[in-house]
Design an enzyme around this catalytic site. Sequence first.
Site, short mmCIF file in Angstrom:
data_model
loop_
_atom_site.label_atom_id
_atom_site.label_comp_id
_atom_site.label_asym_id
_atom_site.label_seq_id
_atom_site.Cartn_x
_atom_site.Cartn_y
_atom_site.Cartn_z
N ASP A 153 -26.04 -47.07 62.08
CA ASP A 153 -25.18 -47.54 60.98
C ASP A 153 -23.77 -47.64 61.51
O ASP A 153 -23.17 -46.63 61.91
CB ASP A 153 -25.19 -46.52 59.83
N HIS B 108 -18.79 -45.50 61.08
CA HIS B 108 -19.42 -45.54 59.77
C HIS B 108 -18.60 -44.69 58.80
O HIS B 108 -17.57 -44.15 59.18
CB HIS B 108 -20.87 -45.05 59.90
N HIS C 250 -26.49 -39.49 56.15
CA HIS C 250 -26.90 -40.26 54.97
C HIS C 250 -28.41 -40.11 54.85
O HIS C 250 -29.14 -40.16 55.85
CB HIS C 250 -26.50 -41.74 55.11
N HIS D 172 -26.93 -39.46 61.62
CA HIS D 172 -25.92 -39.03 60.66
C HIS D 172 -26.58 -38.54 59.39
O HIS D 172 -27.81 -38.66 59.25
CB HIS D 172 -24.90 -40.15 60.38
N ASP E 244 -30.97 -41.74 54.00
CA ASP E 244 -31.98 -42.69 54.49
C ASP E 244 -32.24 -42.51 55.99
O ASP E 244 -33.12 -43.18 56.54
CB ASP E 244 -31.59 -44.14 54.17
N HIS E 245 -31.51 -41.58 56.61
CA HIS E 245 -31.73 -41.31 58.04
C HIS E 245 -32.29 -39.91 58.31
O HIS E 245 -32.59 -39.59 59.46
CB HIS E 245 -30.43 -41.54 58.83
#
Lengths: 301, 301
Positions: A210, A142, A64, A62, A66-67
């Site tokens: 997540d 999520h 976000h 996804h 941090d990914h």
Amino acid sequence: MKFEVTILGSSSATPVFNRNPSAQLLNCNEKYYLIDCGEGTQQQLTKYNLKATRIDYIFISHLHGDHYFGLIGLLSSLHLNGRTKSMQIFGPKPLLEILEIQFKYSDTVLRYPIEFFPIEANESFKIFENSELTVKTIMLNHRIPTTGFLFEQKPRQRKLIKEKADEIPMAYYTALKKGIDVELPDGKIIKSEDYTTPADPPKSYAYCSDTMYDERYFSTIKDCDTLYHEATFLHELLDRANETHHTTALQAGEIANVVGAKKLLIGHFSSRYKTLQMLLEETQSVFENTELAIEGRTFQL
Amino acid sequence: MKFEVTILGSSSATPVFNRNPSAQLLNCNEKYYLIDCGEGTQQQLTKYNLKATRIDYIFISHLHGDHYFGLIGLLSSLHLNGRTKSMQIFGPKPLLEILEIQFKYSDTVLRYPIEFFPIEANESFKIFENSELTVKTIMLNHRIPTTGFLFEQKPRQRKLIKEKADEIPMAYYTALKKGIDVELPDGKIIKSEDYTTPADPPKSYAYCSDTMYDERYFSTIKDCDTLYHEATFLHELLDRANETHHTTALQAGEIANVVGAKKLLIGHFSSRYKTLQMLLEETQSVFENTELAIEGRTFQL
């Protein structure tokens, strides 16, 4: 045949305490599959002596940061280091737009082709297949469209018993490994089960990046051999987990039980936890065969 | 008053051998100014115990990834950690578009305002000023529009001689520090030069990120106290330097001589150099007061 995963990042949201944001490297028969790519992933690969040049498939769960914030840097470095072979990338559709705008303004024309496969996060489906494995999406719950990935080895061939196999011509090996009995020119019948041992059962690895606890995705990961599941918070912060659409360590263990996983890896730890032992113990209180998916650890799947 | 720079990244193009892509933190009187922001900059700040929360100004020289791929991650982490005060960002106009598209698809509405100041790379001009310093752009010659940054301290006040100052009312200090003589109520004339010592001369720091040798920008950095200049290659690779619009270590030293810099820092080293001593020696052969701008070093300016 090698089937293992090395953890490159275990942190949620922001990098802290030498924990990096999410990324994992799956090695299936010496082919490299990168799963998520937080900032600093290319530095992590170098740190653990894993050659980025060997990655041919990238899966992004996804958008976000941090990914995926490390993806543009990884792709750029491969370009600068002279890559010519194509890269397959599976991820949310806008990811391509995000990459292209950055290549455009740096005046970069990649030396290698990117084959981009947009993922629609509406139902679980098979997004990849080669001779060794298939990859299916897992419909997670999520705050933005998010999919996990289920990596399943294909059924493999029976294994020749080396000492016995020397007695017969090599031309018959393929049939025997497929379980087919063969007849030699002299009329002798060679039974597959006498000359081979059963194949190792195919293994599966489910990556749930997540998500909040949601039974709707459990059927997709049912009976998986190894489950990686996020466990962002201790269960005392269940309200916070629900609010931010994350899972608690206790819930991760419960999920492993409900779906019948054989082994559980937990990760994506909140930056509030300086040490992780309490998270591990909470999960193990309901699912004993759990390990921490922390940087540099490699798990046989 | 503190005026120092800490090096967060010394590598060109790709991260290698524990060298990170370009980023530097300028500390001027305990205010933090970030100069470029390659991938992993937020991790580097943590490593060197520099609080990212204290950064209020960010300057991006150009849109090659090794100078800005860490920006989106840094800004996201500040958001997640609860920042509310505004952030001023100076950089090429498309940078805002690149940031906004990534915030959009992660469904992120920043808790703090970004004040974005697009830089036009057509001539050197002043882009920032506060009570302590001014920042001017330096017109570099690279493959895409690129500016360096000249940080100049403002002239400062004379310093009171503490033992003598006790004799007179504090109300007169401001004038004396400005060099103005004052008359006390009893008619006595107090001469500034008797009660103060001269101010430290204002210092300047010129940051030249990516450029080939080009005399046109030398006038902007003339007589700077400390010059940071890229020195990507040894001079034996001059052709490669010209082709890629970079500078050799020898040329960096020559530039420091021509512009009359007092001190030179070199960085942005090609990944082909495992060690950097040869680059340093080549530069020092023409400009002795040179140091390597490598990770973790702090230079008083």
